[in-house]
Design a protein around this motif. Structure first.
Motif, PDB file in Angstrom:
ATOM      1  N   GLY A  83     -16.690 -30.893 -38.929  1.00  0.00           N
ATOM      2  CA  GLY A  83     -15.796 -30.685 -40.060  1.00  0.00           C
ATOM      3  C   GLY A  83     -15.501 -31.946 -40.844  1.00  0.00           C
ATOM      4  N   LEU A  84     -14.683 -31.754 -41.893  1.00  0.00           N
ATOM      5  CA  LEU A  84     -14.321 -32.851 -42.784  1.00  0.00           C
ATOM      6  C   LEU A  84     -12.865 -33.237 -42.563  1.00  0.00           C
ATOM      7  CD1 LEU A  84     -16.266 -31.433 -45.838  1.00  0.00           C
ATOM      8  CD2 LEU A  84     -16.751 -33.616 -44.729  1.00  0.00           C
ATOM      9  N   ILE A  85     -12.207 -33.738 -43.596  1.00  0.00           N
ATOM     10  CA  ILE A  85     -10.856 -34.264 -43.422  1.00  0.00           C
ATOM     11  C   ILE A  85      -9.821 -33.147 -43.310  1.00  0.00           C
ATOM     12  CG2 ILE A  85     -10.407 -34.462 -45.916  1.00  0.00           C
ATOM     13  CD1 ILE A  85      -8.938 -37.145 -45.218  1.00  0.00           C
ATOM     14  N   THR A  86      -8.823 -33.375 -42.451  1.00  0.00           N
ATOM     15  CA  THR A  86      -7.694 -32.466 -42.356  1.00  0.00           C
ATOM     16  C   THR A  86      -6.462 -33.257 -41.939  1.00  0.00           C
ATOM     17  OG1 THR A  86      -6.963 -30.291 -41.566  1.00  0.00           O
ATOM     18  CG2 THR A  86      -7.944 -31.765 -39.924  1.00  0.00           C
ATOM     19  N   PHE A  87      -5.345 -32.561 -41.867  1.00  0.00           N
ATOM     20  CA  PHE A  87      -4.067 -33.183 -41.513  1.00  0.00           C
ATOM     21  C   PHE A  87      -3.491 -32.506 -40.281  1.00  0.00           C
ATOM     22  CE2 PHE A  87       0.571 -32.812 -41.612  1.00  0.00           C
ATOM     23  CZ  PHE A  87       0.934 -34.151 -41.555  1.00  0.00           C
ATOM     24  N   HIS A  88      -2.861 -33.301 -39.406  1.00  0.00           N
ATOM     25  CA  HIS A  88      -2.069 -32.774 -38.293  1.00  0.00           C
ATOM     26  C   HIS A  88      -0.695 -33.426 -38.349  1.00  0.00           C
ATOM     27  CE1 HIS A  88      -5.784 -31.227 -36.765  1.00  0.00           C
ATOM     28  NE2 HIS A  88      -6.250 -32.400 -36.399  1.00  0.00           N
ATOM     29  N   GLY A  89       0.322 -32.667 -38.014  1.00  0.00           N
ATOM     30  CA  GLY A  89       1.665 -33.234 -37.997  1.00  0.00           C
ATOM     31  C   GLY A  89       2.651 -32.306 -37.324  1.00  0.00           C
ATOM     32  N   PRO A  90       3.924 -32.670 -37.331  1.00  0.00           N
ATOM     33  CA  PRO A  90       4.956 -31.803 -36.752  1.00  0.00           C
ATOM     34  C   PRO A  90       4.894 -30.404 -37.372  1.00  0.00           C
ATOM     35  CG  PRO A  90       5.860 -33.963 -37.269  1.00  0.00           C
ATOM     36  CD  PRO A  90       4.479 -33.938 -37.861  1.00  0.00           C
ATOM     37  N   GLY A  91       5.086 -29.393 -36.530  1.00  0.00           N
ATOM     38  CA  GLY A  91       4.992 -28.019 -37.002  1.00  0.00           C
ATOM     39  C   GLY A  91       3.580 -27.476 -37.005  1.00  0.00           C
ATOM     40  N   HIS A  92       2.668 -28.272 -36.468  1.00  0.00           N
ATOM     41  CA  HIS A  92       1.252 -27.928 -36.405  1.00  0.00           C
ATOM     42  C   HIS A  92       0.917 -27.744 -34.933  1.00  0.00           C
ATOM     43  CE1 HIS A  92      -2.639 -29.052 -38.816  1.00  0.00           C
ATOM     44  NE2 HIS A  92      -2.371 -27.771 -38.835  1.00  0.00           N
ATOM     45  N   LEU A  93       0.589 -26.538 -34.507  1.00  0.00           N
ATOM     46  CA  LEU A  93       0.224 -26.296 -33.111  1.00  0.00           C
ATOM     47  C   LEU A  93      -1.244 -26.662 -32.919  1.00  0.00           C
ATOM     48  CD1 LEU A  93       0.665 -25.285 -30.252  1.00  0.00           C
ATOM     49  CD2 LEU A  93       0.338 -22.945 -31.083  1.00  0.00           C
ATOM     50  N   VAL A  94      -1.480 -27.723 -32.165  1.00  0.00           N
ATOM     51  CA  VAL A  94      -2.841 -28.204 -31.918  1.00  0.00           C
ATOM     52  C   VAL A  94      -3.243 -27.813 -30.502  1.00  0.00           C
ATOM     53  CG1 VAL A  94      -4.350 -30.221 -31.851  1.00  0.00           C
ATOM     54  CG2 VAL A  94      -2.494 -30.119 -33.518  1.00  0.00           C
ATOM     55  N   CYS A  95      -4.422 -27.252 -30.382  1.00  0.00           N
ATOM     56  CA  CYS A  95      -4.927 -26.777 -29.092  1.00  0.00           C
ATOM     57  C   CYS A  95      -6.286 -27.406 -28.848  1.00  0.00           C
ATOM     58  CB  CYS A  95      -5.019 -25.258 -29.122  1.00  0.00           C
ATOM     59  SG  CYS A  95      -5.771 -24.530 -27.655  1.00  0.00           S
ATOM     60  N   VAL A 196       8.802 -20.335 -38.550  1.00  0.00           N
ATOM     61  CA  VAL A 196       8.102 -19.987 -37.311  1.00  0.00           C
ATOM     62  C   VAL A 196       7.711 -21.296 -36.619  1.00  0.00           C
ATOM     63  CG1 VAL A 196       6.180 -18.775 -36.242  1.00  0.00           C
ATOM     64  CG2 VAL A 196       7.168 -17.898 -38.376  1.00  0.00           C
ATOM     65  N   PRO A 197       8.500 -21.749 -35.644  1.00  0.00           N
ATOM     66  CA  PRO A 197       8.176 -22.995 -34.942  1.00  0.00           C
ATOM     67  C   PRO A 197       6.980 -22.822 -34.016  1.00  0.00           C
ATOM     68  CG  PRO A 197      10.072 -21.958 -33.921  1.00  0.00           C
ATOM     69  CD  PRO A 197       9.744 -21.142 -35.143  1.00  0.00           C
ATOM     70  N   THR A 198       6.408 -23.924 -33.611  1.00  0.00           N
ATOM     71  CA  THR A 198       5.240 -23.866 -32.721  1.00  0.00           C
ATOM     72  C   THR A 198       5.572 -23.152 -31.408  1.00  0.00           C
ATOM     73  OG1 THR A 198       5.762 -26.069 -31.838  1.00  0.00           O
ATOM     74  CG2 THR A 198       4.205 -25.964 -33.680  1.00  0.00           C
ATOM     75  N   GLU A 199       6.799 -23.318 -30.927  1.00  0.00           N
ATOM     76  CA  GLU A 199       7.167 -22.697 -29.653  1.00  0.00           C
ATOM     77  C   GLU A 199       7.081 -21.180 -29.711  1.00  0.00           C
ATOM     78  OE1 GLU A 199       7.787 -23.932 -26.584  1.00  0.00           O
ATOM     79  OE2 GLU A 199       7.010 -25.757 -27.503  1.00  0.00           O
TER      80      GLU A 199
END
Length: 220
Positions: A83-95, A196-199
């Motif tokens: 893939g190319l560029i993306t963003f991760h941050g708070p409120g982002h559920l990363v698996c 809708v929080p990650t939890e």
């Protein structure tokens, strides 16, 4: 004949820097590569501090572009995922699934499709109609709700998926997400019109993952 379900250990990393999460992934990958068995398969769940990441299909990102993004208050990493560029941050559920595909099916294409189907199944639980497209990831109309970018070495997977839950979507305004012009991004919160929080998303994602990969989850 009884089919043995693969066991997958769920590890909650909480909010963690991208650099630190990468080190954890590398530790789990090394365990797989140093072992001839199908264990331990692991599902790493986390949120990141703000970070822009670039995959191996990278468009040119000169030093001044990297500095521009860092000046916004985010880290910047070049990675070995697809893939190319993306963003991760708070409120982002990363698996980050670190799996030996020999325990499932030794096909990278199959694996990516199963990740997409997992997220689609989770979206259905929220009452959201999502789908795939010619571009990797999961979409609601022309807006991407979940980015997918993986790496696979000797059928050991790393990196994974990032689901927009209640992310500050303005971070995406600074880039062309995943390098796809003319399409946007969305989140669970935006689609449902409420926070809708990650939890809230985690149990639904894990339920869908269990069904889609026909595995047994083990919790710490």
């Amino acid at each position: 004949m009884t089919v043995t379900r693969a066991a997958v250990k769920v590890v909650r990393l909480g909010r963690i820097s991208y650099r630190s999460a990468l080190k954890v992934q590398q530790q789990h990958i090394k365990q797989h590569l140093d072992s001839s068995s199908c264990s331990p398969n692991t599902l790493l769940l986390c949120e990141h501090e703000p970070v822009y990441t670039v995959g191996i299909r990278r468009a040119p990102h000169p030093p001044e572009e990297e500095q521009r993004l860092k000046a916004l208050g985010a880290d910047f990493f070049r990675t070995n995922r697809g893939g190319l560029i993306t963003f991760h941050g708070p409120g982002h559920l990363v698996c980050y699934p670190v799996l030996n595909l020999a325990c499932f099916k030794k096909s990278v294409r199959w694996y990516v499709c199963e990740l997409e189907r997992t997220v689609i199944k989770m979206c259905i639980q929220f009452g959201i109609e999502a789908s795939t497209s010619l571009d990797t990831g999961v979409w609601v109309g022309d807006n991407k709700i979940c980015a997918i970018g993986i790496h696979c070495e000797r059928y050991i997977t790393s990196h994974g998926l990032a689901l927009n839950c209640n992310t500050d979507m303005s971070w995406f305004d600074n880039i062309v997400p995943c390098g796809i012009v003319g399409k946007g991004v969305t989140s669970l919160s935006r689609e449902l019109g409420r926070d809708v929080p990650t939890e809230e998303a985690v149990p639904k994602l894990l339920e869908a993952f269990t069904e889609q990969f026909n595995c047994t989850l083990i919790y710490n």
